[in-house]
Design a protein around this motif. Structure first.
Motif, PDB file in Angstrom:
ATOM      1  N   UNK A 153       0.867  -1.168   0.000  1.00 49.03           N
ATOM      2  CA  UNK A 153       0.000   0.000   0.000  1.00 49.03           C
ATOM      3  C   UNK A 153       0.906   1.220   0.000  1.00 49.03           C
ATOM      4  N   UNK A 154       0.314   2.383  -0.023  1.00 50.30           N
ATOM      5  CA  UNK A 154       1.090   3.621   0.071  1.00 50.30           C
ATOM      6  C   UNK A 154       0.332   4.579   0.971  1.00 50.30           C
ATOM      7  N   UNK A 155       1.040   5.537   1.554  1.00 51.45           N
ATOM      8  CA  UNK A 155       0.505   6.316   2.656  1.00 51.45           C
ATOM      9  C   UNK A 155       0.558   7.812   2.360  1.00 51.45           C
ATOM     10  N   UNK A 156      -0.420   8.549   2.884  1.00 49.15           N
ATOM     11  CA  UNK A 156      -0.426  10.003   2.679  1.00 49.15           C
ATOM     12  C   UNK A 156      -0.540  10.770   3.985  1.00 49.15           C
ATOM     13  N   UNK A 157      -0.351  10.061   5.131  1.00 47.00           N
ATOM     14  CA  UNK A 157      -0.444  10.694   6.439  1.00 47.00           C
ATOM     15  C   UNK A 157       0.911  11.087   6.992  1.00 47.00           C
ATOM     16  N   UNK A 158       0.953  11.502   8.261  1.00 49.51           N
ATOM     17  CA  UNK A 158       2.209  11.941   8.877  1.00 49.51           C
ATOM     18  C   UNK A 158       3.265  10.835   8.970  1.00 49.51           C
ATOM     19  N   UNK A 159       2.792   9.566   8.997  1.00 49.66           N
ATOM     20  CA  UNK A 159       3.706   8.434   9.128  1.00 49.66           C
ATOM     21  C   UNK A 159       3.393   7.388   8.064  1.00 49.66           C
TER      22      UNK A 159
ATOM     23  N   UNK B  62       2.816  16.437   3.358  1.00 52.66           N
ATOM     24  CA  UNK B  62       2.817  17.876   3.070  1.00 52.66           C
ATOM     25  C   UNK B  62       3.148  18.737   4.296  1.00 52.66           C
ATOM     26  N   UNK B  63       2.791  18.256   5.496  1.00 55.49           N
ATOM     27  CA  UNK B  63       3.003  19.042   6.715  1.00 55.49           C
ATOM     28  C   UNK B  63       4.062  18.387   7.611  1.00 55.49           C
ATOM     29  N   UNK B  64       5.082  17.829   7.000  1.00 52.81           N
ATOM     30  CA  UNK B  64       6.081  17.058   7.766  1.00 52.81           C
ATOM     31  C   UNK B  64       6.817  17.916   8.801  1.00 52.81           C
ATOM     32  N   UNK B  65       6.881  19.220   8.586  1.00 51.43           N
ATOM     33  CA  UNK B  65       7.567  20.102   9.542  1.00 51.43           C
ATOM     34  C   UNK B  65       6.873  20.119  10.901  1.00 51.43           C
ATOM     35  N   UNK B  66       5.578  19.797  10.928  1.00 49.14           N
ATOM     36  CA  UNK B  66       4.825  19.772  12.188  1.00 49.14           C
ATOM     37  C   UNK B  66       4.979  18.444  12.926  1.00 49.14           C
ATOM     38  N   UNK B  67       5.609  17.457  12.269  1.00 52.68           N
ATOM     39  CA  UNK B  67       5.752  16.115  12.837  1.00 52.68           C
ATOM     40  C   UNK B  67       7.097  16.000  13.547  1.00 52.68           C
ATOM     41  N   UNK B  68       7.071  15.668  14.835  1.00 57.02           N
ATOM     42  CA  UNK B  68       8.294  15.589  15.638  1.00 57.02           C
ATOM     43  C   UNK B  68       8.843  14.161  15.742  1.00 57.02           C
ATOM     44  N   UNK B  69       7.959  13.168  15.768  1.00 55.60           N
ATOM     45  CA  UNK B  69       8.407  11.788  15.962  1.00 55.60           C
ATOM     46  C   UNK B  69       9.137  11.252  14.736  1.00 55.60           C
TER      47      UNK B  69
END
Length: 551
Positions: free
Chosen positions: A205-211, A231-238
């Protein structure tokens, strides 16, 4: 020879320890990583096929729909860049999508991905058990019943970044529904590439979320890593999220004690042990657990008095206090509290009158009446539950209550893996089953819909034309009349409870240990349980005290 054996053992140990200690290990705390014990595995990575909360919770982390839910369970833009533009009296929605959304394989996320995914859910060939959640889309029900072509569904990609949605009527909570897992997009290229194997492994599969899922070993672990194409990877810390599948909660607590995991559920007897631990957390969830009674496989369950007797025979307060001890609440109704409010601001669940409270005298009377009507002196049935130690204790308590308060009734217990229990419910190859349900959107209909006669989630053989009509009115002609709509939903639930096709037991609470270093988890009462997008591990905090470390 002895030296050779010793060498082999040392090599084997070094491999195991290396696997646990490096950044790939499920227990490693290197970098920004959140490690959680889960009691059940996911069922699939295919958003069209799942029905369980464990999978929907994972979807919140690895997929993103048009909208996401904030900390108050209100819709906020996800792949959509703004809220819908309404026309045609609220029945037509035009949704603009952001142009920088991508799949983890580099493909752009487009309006066509939503059109394809929704048509796939509603296509009867897919056999999606959650297809009914899309019945508010124009022609959806007729398509799912095989009466219309799938291309007539009320969803169309006007262009790559514009989605047009046509509804059967205006829905006040539609944006929150769009945040639910079944409405998430799918990459058509990947679905067609893998066919029946789509969503069965991490790389199919392929993913479009933060992880994105890096590794999924069934009944063992699920490892996620930050999606660099989000698209919003800068907001993701983990950097990573690790789910360890572990049915034994006591073992999960031991892992927490050794600093091997950050989040683990605990059993009733463990709560007092950790009462002074800064990581102890209790919360009540909008989730009802109840016993389904399958009238098709146990003909005696067709008797209303027998069903009523079973429900009234269980001391639910005793159950939540002695068996759960985790914030769970005794339950006599069906719709859980925290799901929705009435027009005058009350919790909908608090307005329901139920005859299913614990009442051993009434239970015995109803049993005697049922025995006469059925012409029986004894009854034996089997209740399914999960194959965890906690589930066994729960089932044994219920068994002792039923058998001690209902002379002549014997309840056997059948323990099954989570997936098998669900499978038996779906195929209706069970007699009774301790099951649960949480709302998919913030409205009582999320509960009431599943007890309609044709619902794939009913599984009891019970049906009521009056009940179905009330639910239909609440989702149709009364949508713009809040007070009348609320009255219809109250009447429907009370009608169902008087017939007792299910025996409510409790509203789910959870007690778990969570590392005080973990900050930013958003907990939800509808859809998936959590959103981990903004989680950060603050390593300046001492996990033993919950306070800042002395520098």
């Amino acid at each position: 020879m002895k030296k050779l054996k010793l060498f082999i053992i040392l090599v084997a140990l070094s491999v195991v320890l290396a696997g646990c200690g490096n950044a790939e290990g499920v227990y490693s705390d290197k970098g920004q990583v959140y490690r959680k014990v889960v009691s059940s595995d996911i069922s699939s990575l295919d958003t069209a096929l799942v029905t369980d909360t464990v999978s929907f919770n994972l979807f919140n982390q690895v997929y993103e729909g048009l909208y996401s839910l904030d900390k108050n369970d209100k819709a906020v833009p996800g792949v959509a860049k703004e809220m819908p533009e309404e026309s045609n009296g609220g029945k037509t929605l035009t949704i603009k999508l952001r142009k920088d959304a991508k799949w983890s394989n580099g493909d752009p996320v487009t309006a066509k991905d939503f059109e394809f995914a929704w048509k796939r859910v509603i296509n009867p060939d897919t056999a999606s058990e959650y297809a009914y959640i899309m019945y508010d889309l124009k022609n959806a029900e007729a398509i799912n019943m095989g009466k219309k072509d799938v291309d007539e569904l009320g969803v169309k990609a006007v262009d790559d970044h514009t989605l047009k949605v046509e509804l059967t009527k205006p829905i006040p909570y539609i944006n929150e529904m769009f945040a639910f897992g079944t409405f998430m997009p799918q990459n058509e290229k990947m679905v067609k590439k893998y066919g029946d194997q789509y969503g069965t492994t991490a790389n199919k599969t392929t993913y479009n979320g933060p992880f994105k899922v890096k590794d999924w070993k069934v009944e063992d672990k699920i490892q996620m890593v930050k999606n660099e194409d989000y698209w919003d990877k800068k907001a993701v810390h983990l950097d990573r999220i690790n789910f360890k599948v572990l049915k034994d909660q006591q073992a999960g607590a031991s892992l927490y004690d050794t600093g091997s995991v950050d989040d683990a559920g605990i059993t009733a007897e463990q709560v007092d042990k950790y009462k002074d631990d800064p990581g102890l957390m209790k919360r009540l969830l909008a989730s009802t657990f109840y016993i389904k009674m399958n009238q098709k496989n146990v003909p005696e369950f067709k008797n209303k008095d027998l069903r009523m007797a079973i429900s009234q025979s269980i001391d639910k307060e005793g159950y939540v206090n002695s068996v759960k001890n985790n914030g769970s609440k005794a339950m006599d109704g069906f719709t859980s509290s925290l799901t929705a409010k009435t027009p005058d601001g009350k919790d909908f669940a608090s307005t329901i009158n139920s005859p299913l409270e614990y009442n051993p005298k009434a239970a015995k009377k109803n049993l005697e009446k049922a025995k006469k009507e059925l012409g029986i002196k004894e009854l034996t049935f089997t209740m399914n539950t999960e194959d965890t130690p906690d589930a066994k204790i729960s089932a044994e308590y219920i068994k002792s209550q039923v058998e001690s308060n209902l002379p002549g009734v014997t309840m056997k217990i059948k323990q099954l893996p989570f997936k098998q229990r669900l499978n038996q419910e779906n195929k209706e190859t069970f007699e009774a089953s301790l099951s649960g349900w949480g709302p998919d959107f913030p409205d009582p209909l999320s509960y009431l819909n599943i007890m309609t006669k044709d619902s794939s989630q009913n599984n009891t053989g019970w049906g009521s034309e009056k009940y179905d009509n009330l639910v239909k009115e609440a989702n149709g002609s009364l949508l713009q009349k809040p007070k009348e709509r609320n009255a219809a939903m109250q009447e429907a639930e009370e009608l169902m409870l008087k017939d007792a096709p299910v025996a409510p037991v409790y509203q789910k609470g959870e007690a778990h240990l969570i590392n005080p270093q973990v900050k930013g988890i958003v907990y939800h009462q509808v859809g998936g349980d959590t959103s981990l997008k903004h989680v950060k591990i603050d390593k300046h905090i001492d996990p033993k005290t919950g306070k800042k470390k002395k520098e």
